[in-house]
Design a protein around this motif. Sequence first.
Motif, PDB file in Angstrom:
ATOM      1  N   UNK A  64       0.822  -1.204   0.000  1.00 44.57           N
ATOM      2  CA  UNK A  64       0.000   0.000   0.000  1.00 44.57           C
ATOM      3  C   UNK A  64       0.859   1.259   0.000  1.00 44.57           C
ATOM      4  N   UNK A  65       1.863   1.282   0.849  1.00 44.46           N
ATOM      5  CA  UNK A  65       2.723   2.461   0.952  1.00 44.46           C
ATOM      6  C   UNK A  65       3.508   2.703  -0.340  1.00 44.46           C
ATOM      7  N   UNK A  66       4.057   1.643  -0.924  1.00 43.82           N
ATOM      8  CA  UNK A  66       4.838   1.798  -2.148  1.00 43.82           C
ATOM      9  C   UNK A  66       3.974   2.223  -3.324  1.00 43.82           C
ATOM     10  N   UNK A  67       2.670   1.944  -3.251  1.00 44.30           N
ATOM     11  CA  UNK A  67       1.771   2.362  -4.325  1.00 44.30           C
ATOM     12  C   UNK A  67       1.678   3.884  -4.414  1.00 44.30           C
ATOM     13  N   UNK A  68       2.013   4.568  -3.322  1.00 42.97           N
ATOM     14  CA  UNK A  68       1.946   6.027  -3.306  1.00 42.97           C
ATOM     15  C   UNK A  68       3.337   6.672  -3.357  1.00 42.97           C
ATOM     16  N   UNK A  69       4.359   5.869  -3.586  1.00 36.00           N
ATOM     17  CA  UNK A  69       5.718   6.400  -3.708  1.00 36.00           C
ATOM     18  C   UNK A  69       5.896   7.085  -5.056  1.00 36.00           C
ATOM     19  N   UNK A  70       6.895   7.961  -5.133  1.00 34.47           N
ATOM     20  CA  UNK A  70       7.199   8.590  -6.415  1.00 34.47           C
ATOM     21  C   UNK A  70       7.614   7.533  -7.414  1.00 34.47           C
ATOM     22  N   UNK A  82      11.943   9.887  -0.528  1.00 32.37           N
ATOM     23  CA  UNK A  82      10.489   9.836  -0.659  1.00 32.37           C
ATOM     24  C   UNK A  82       9.908   9.182   0.599  1.00 32.37           C
ATOM     25  N   UNK A  83       9.087   9.905   1.382  1.00 32.74           N
ATOM     26  CA  UNK A  83       8.564   9.337   2.634  1.00 32.74           C
ATOM     27  C   UNK A  83       7.757   8.060   2.421  1.00 32.74           C
ATOM     28  N   UNK A  84       6.965   7.999   1.353  1.00 34.78           N
ATOM     29  CA  UNK A  84       6.146   6.810   1.097  1.00 34.78           C
ATOM     30  C   UNK A  84       7.027   5.607   0.785  1.00 34.78           C
ATOM     31  N   UNK A  87       8.762   4.527   4.047  1.00 35.66           N
ATOM     32  CA  UNK A  87       7.829   3.822   4.932  1.00 35.66           C
ATOM     33  C   UNK A  87       7.542   2.414   4.416  1.00 35.66           C
ATOM     34  N   UNK A  88       7.385   2.285   3.092  1.00 30.64           N
ATOM     35  CA  UNK A  88       7.175   0.961   2.513  1.00 30.64           C
ATOM     36  C   UNK A  88       8.373   0.056   2.714  1.00 30.64           C
TER      37      UNK A  88
END
Length: 217
Positions: A64-70, A82-84, A87-88
């Motif tokens: 889920x987190x990596x889906x919102x990464x740059x 990149x925080x997302x 976090x992933x």
Amino acid sequence: MTHVLLAAAFVCAVAYLFMPAGRNRVARAIVKTVPVALFAAIAMLAGAPVLLVAALVHSAAGDLLLAFARPAGHEDRASGPDPAFLAGLIAFLTGHVIYVVLFLQTRLSDTQSLAWPIGLVMTLAGAAIGAILFRHAGALRWPVMAYVAAILAMGLAALTTGSWLLVAGAALFMASDAILGTERFVLPAGDGRRTVTGPAIWVLYVAAQTLILFAFI
């Protein structure tokens, strides 16, 4: 019930392959998260070890987190990591640590005759990809090195179980993450090889989690 959940997981996994990047980001994130989240539910319903459920939950959170990464290849060095993505990375790293503990507690058979040569190959491959990513990961260098160490430990721990399903699952997981790291930090944006790396990462990852799940249910 578990057969229905397993079928739903595979349908979502296949559907994700055909969802165009850059559109319906929330929908893609949900579809990406569903397969392994359902694997966690299946493991729980089947009475599998709690550590397996925990590792799968952390992996689903990482999805889920990596889906919102740059997008890979678009790191903004001025704004830092990149925080997302970070976090992933932490979610998956935690999942790998849980897998290590689970595997070290698991003895499924005594067929370990190939453990040493496979372990050597895993170690050499991990060292090679680690050396490459160390040069390219920039501000994320040390978190990435911790991640490489964790997934290598997971692969080596799988060898102690005597289960070829777990060994194969760990090896596929390592291969998926090696491609992901190369795509993220080494390949330039617009590189034509990205049309292949993305699907390869996903297929190897889902196959890895499937094999690990099947070893316990």
